[in-house]
Write a protein that holds these residues in place. Structure first.
Motif, mmCIF file in Angstrom:
data_model
loop_
_atom_site.group_PDB
_atom_site.id
_atom_site.type_symbol
_atom_site.label_atom_id
_atom_site.label_comp_id
_atom_site.label_asym_id
_atom_site.label_seq_id
_atom_site.Cartn_x
_atom_site.Cartn_y
_atom_site.Cartn_z
ATOM 1 N N TRP A 1 -5.135 3.055 -0.739
ATOM 2 C CA TRP A 1 -5.991 2.053 -0.093
ATOM 3 C C TRP A 1 -7.418 2.261 -0.556
ATOM 4 C CZ3 TRP A 1 -4.514 6.579 2.124
ATOM 5 C CH2 TRP A 1 -5.475 7.328 2.782
ATOM 6 N N SER A 2 -8.291 1.344 -0.196
ATOM 7 C CA SER A 2 -9.694 1.446 -0.595
ATOM 8 C C SER A 2 -10.584 1.070 0.576
ATOM 9 C CB SER A 2 -9.984 0.531 -1.795
ATOM 10 O OG SER A 2 -10.083 -0.814 -1.369
ATOM 11 N N THR A 3 -11.866 1.272 0.395
ATOM 12 C CA THR A 3 -12.824 0.926 1.446
ATOM 13 C C THR A 3 -13.236 -0.536 1.387
ATOM 14 O OG1 THR A 3 -14.629 1.662 0.020
ATOM 15 C CG2 THR A 3 -13.768 3.256 1.591
ATOM 16 N N LEU A 4 -12.682 -1.284 0.444
ATOM 17 C CA LEU A 4 -12.951 -2.723 0.403
ATOM 18 C C LEU A 4 -12.410 -3.359 1.673
ATOM 19 C CD1 LEU A 4 -11.749 -3.387 -3.236
ATOM 20 C CD2 LEU A 4 -14.077 -3.020 -2.472
ATOM 21 N N THR A 5 -13.169 -4.229 2.281
ATOM 22 C CA THR A 5 -12.712 -4.864 3.516
ATOM 23 C C THR A 5 -11.758 -6.001 3.201
ATOM 24 O OG1 THR A 5 -14.618 -6.347 3.517
ATOM 25 C CG2 THR A 5 -14.837 -4.277 4.727
ATOM 26 N N THR B 1 0.815 -1.218 0.000
ATOM 27 C CA THR B 1 0.000 0.000 0.000
ATOM 28 C C THR B 1 0.845 1.263 0.000
ATOM 29 O OG1 THR B 1 -0.131 -0.250 2.407
ATOM 30 C CG2 THR B 1 -1.999 -1.051 1.113
ATOM 31 N N ASN B 2 2.137 1.164 -0.284
ATOM 32 C CA ASN B 2 2.964 2.363 -0.331
ATOM 33 C C ASN B 2 4.076 2.186 -1.345
ATOM 34 O OD1 ASN B 2 5.720 1.685 1.110
ATOM 35 N ND2 ASN B 2 4.139 0.742 2.376
ATOM 36 N N TYR B 3 4.544 3.313 -1.868
ATOM 37 C CA TYR B 3 5.676 3.289 -2.785
ATOM 38 C C TYR B 3 6.380 4.634 -2.704
ATOM 39 C CZ TYR B 3 8.586 2.441 -6.841
ATOM 40 O OH TYR B 3 9.662 2.252 -7.669
ATOM 41 N N LEU C 1 -4.700 -7.581 -4.858
ATOM 42 C CA LEU C 1 -5.203 -6.526 -5.730
ATOM 43 C C LEU C 1 -4.394 -5.246 -5.551
ATOM 44 C CD1 LEU C 1 -9.065 -6.985 -5.357
ATOM 45 C CD2 LEU C 1 -7.671 -7.550 -7.342
ATOM 46 N N MET C 2 -4.090 -4.896 -4.290
ATOM 47 C CA MET C 2 -3.317 -3.687 -4.034
ATOM 48 C C MET C 2 -1.895 -3.836 -4.563
ATOM 49 S SD MET C 2 -5.663 -1.865 -2.891
ATOM 50 C CE MET C 2 -4.656 -0.405 -2.684
ATOM 51 N N ALA C 3 -1.334 -5.044 -4.442
ATOM 52 C CA ALA C 3 0.003 -5.285 -4.979
ATOM 53 C C ALA C 3 0.004 -5.113 -6.500
ATOM 54 C CB ALA C 3 0.485 -6.681 -4.597
#
Length: 643
Positions: free
Chosen positions: A276-280, A264-266, A299-301
């Motif tokens: 990030w998202s509001t998806l749990t 979640t960071n770069y 998905l985030m990766a």
């Protein structure tokens, strides 16, 4: 809005067991002192490992307390701290640390006694108190802490009858929460309505720090420390009333996003991007027809790889090595380390991104209105500067990344039939690297990085600064074998098409494009090839000498180049027969696309026309096929003999 989104993220993380309990953290601690329930010293363990844990094993303990001012030594952490506090042993050999150690140790003993009075039945606290009362702490080998290179040798306690190797006394959440509640009630004279939650709660006077890389240790995202920032007589946190509860949650969430192993960071240059998202976290995306599933972390990766970091592309790495020989050794090491097939990896990432944007065919497990956030932070002394904040639906933002990749899709020397639906991954990192003169990302322009990210996220035209930086590299790399590399051609193609909102430039050679700049670029590539055939191994070809002038002031150069080409064609005809006729005809086809022939070339090309020229030059060079040339040459010879 930023804090509200972070607070909501923390609630999601907490509900799914993805964050530490309130007031606690995972801390690398190199030394663990084992004592009996009666407080007797058993031994000390060094948890450091050169490969696995160079700073010590991770333990769940209370968060670091803020230490500021001339009496910072009075603040001790809850049942863990460095050797000055725990054992009255200075952390280095300086005179100042020798003076502070007794004061720090006194503060630690005071905290232990307070905890013993508050929790008289707590076995661990009683044992630590007895450990000091019986002077057992003097048995700890002092030489372990006399290494001047060792900084902040943190220590924690463990009971000898503990059943879990990671179970230390400081990990007891009841102790941490008890002290946290006491601190909040003592330090929050004010109670008010929280701007984040809307509840009436004790307000935070100070806010927790975050772990942002690149700046000073533990900077603050929120702070009011000067009277110039106060208003209406309010001081510090009262200027923006946020409850201690919401503040702790938001800062905990941002530290989770900043974890070095998180997807979640770069960090690009001096800017760290968080997304990030509001998806749990317990939701899983499933492609029903293919029985294919992917977690939110995956998905985030995928988003991180597609947007920021990218995958290793062998062609780009080879081009980069030619342009920047100093990076060759790094490229080799990186290529050996990662042996995954770039094409297969790209397909995997694109598949995940498309699933994130697909809501119409029922292949995903959430509604399409889930939010996606992106935050850009830059360290600024002891504070943090917010450089970028953007939000939208998951489909909008991820869809814009997919469109960004499609816009950058272009024919390559390896793949001469590009797949429109499977574009290669061209990250922000690779774009900035391709146009920057500096080898180190820390020296790249933060304004350029930010403007590219903004245009990508919003689906807007790329910034003109990207175009100008790219053209500048092309012009200054005129003596390189590839002044217009695949990636630079892709950048200029995408810039033009996004700016004019229409496909002015195709992915591969457009034989019918009669734009003067496109025709000139194609002609220049053919002239270059003709010279190469006439003078094999030429040290300085027309690209070395004339590319910049040809792309900027074509009317001044092309007349001379066409005359030179006639001499070269004559030599090729004499030495290679029909090959000279073949290129003479190919050059004529290109020039005839201009009304009036070569005289129709303008005196000057604008930056946009120079971009079109560069893409056309790349297209024509890429289109060249030596086997096709040999076949065409043989055909010309046959036709000539028949005639």
């Amino acid at each position: 809005m930023i804090l509200q989104a972070l607070y909501q993220l923390y609630q999601s993380l907490e509900a799914n067991g993805k964050t530490t309990p309130e007031g606690m953290q995972w801390k690398p601690i190199p030394f663990v002192i084992t004592i009996t329930p009666e407080g007797l010293y058993v031994g000390i363990e060094d948890t450091r490992d050169k490969k696995e844990a160079p700073k010590g094993k991770l333990f769940l303990v209370a968060k670091d307390k803020k230490r500021t001012g001339s009496k910072s030594y009075e603040t001790a952490n809850l049942l863990w701290d460095h050797s000055g506090y725990v054992l009255n042993i200075p952390t280095d050999e300086s005179e100042r640390k020798a003076e502070l150690a007794p004061l720090q140790h006194e503060a630690f003993l005071k905290l232990v006694n307070q905890l013993a009075e508050q929790h008289p039945q707590h076995e661990g606290v009683r044992a630590i108190r007895a450990f000091y009362a019986q002077q057992e702490h003097l048995k700890v080998p002092r030489e372990l802490f006399t290494n001047p290179k060792e900084t902040s040798p943190n220590i924690v306690f463990k009971l000898s009858n503990a059943t879990d190797a990671n179970e230390v006394i400081a990990s007891d959440t009841n102790l941490v929460w008890g002290e946290l509640a006491a601190e909040q009630s003592a330090g929050n004279e004010q109670v008010g309505r929280c701007l984040i939650t809307g509840e009436v709660l004790p307000l935070a006077r100070l806010h927790d720090t975050i772990k942002l890389p690149g700046g000073q240790a533990n900077p603050s995202l929120i702070s009011f420390n000067l009277s110039a920032f106060n208003s209406y007589g309010k001081e510090q946190g009262s200027n923006a009333p946020i409850s201690q509860k919401a503040s702790n949650a938001a800062m905990a969430a941002i530290n989770v996003l900043l974890d070095k192993d998180a997807a979640t960071n770069y960090k690009l240059g001096n800017t760290t991007f968080l997304f990030w998202s509001t998806l749990t976290h317990n939701q899983v995306v499933v492609e029903q027809e293919q029985n294919w599933g992917v977690s939110l972390d995956e998905l985030m990766a995928s988003y991180k790889e597609a947007t920021f970091s990218g995958l290793i592309n062998q062609e780009e790495e080879e081009e980069d090595a030619q342009e920047n020989p100093s990076t060759t050794s790094k490229t080799k090491k990186k290529t050996k380390k990662e042996k995954a097939d770039p094409t297969a990896e790209s397909e995997r990432v694109l598949k995940a991104l498309r699933v994130m944007t697909s809501a119409k065919d029922g292949h995903i497990s959430w509604q399409n209105q889930e939010r996606f956030y992106l935050l850009g932070l830059i360290p600024n002394a002891k504070r943090v500067c917010v450089k970028l904040w953007m939000e939208g639906t998951v489909s909008e933002i991820v869809g814009n990344t997919i469109q960004h990749l499609k816009d950058l899709n272009i024919v390559s020397f390896k793949n001469r039939n590009p797949d429109e639906e499977r574009p290669p991954l061209r990250s922000v990192y690779s774009l900035v690297r391709a146009v920057s003169t500096a080898d180190s990302a820390d020296k790249w322009s933060p304004i350029l990085v930010q403007s590219i990210v903004e245009s990508l996220i919003k689906g807007l035209p790329y910034p003109q600064s990207l175009q100008m930086a790219c053209l500048d590299r092309v012009h200054h790399d005129g003596r390189s074998k590839y002044p217009v590399t695949e990636l630079r051609a892709a950048i200029l193609k995408a810039y033009i098409n996004r700016k004019y909102k229409q496909p002015i430039l195709a992915m591969a050679l457009d034989l019918n494009n009669s734009h003067p700049a496109y025709v000139a670029g194609r002609a220049f590539a053919l002239l270059e090839r003709i010279q190469e055939l006439a003078i094999p191994g030429v040290k300085a070809n027309i690209t070395d000498r004339y590319y910049r002038m040809a792309s900027a002031t074509p009317n001044m150069v092309f007349g001379r180049l066409f005359q030179l080409a006639q001499h070269h064609l004559t030599k090729i005809k004499r030495d290679s027969g029909g090959l000279g006729y073949y290129f003479e005809r190919e050059l004529g086809k290109v020039v005839n696309l201009l009304p009036g022939g070569q005289s129709a070339l303008p005196a000057h090309f604008t930056p946009d026309e120079q971009s079109i020229f560069a893409v056309a030059y790349y297209h024509q060079k890429n289109y060249r096929d030596e086997k096709a040339e040999e076949k065409a040459a043989a055909k010309e010879v046959a036709e000539a003999s028949e005639g």
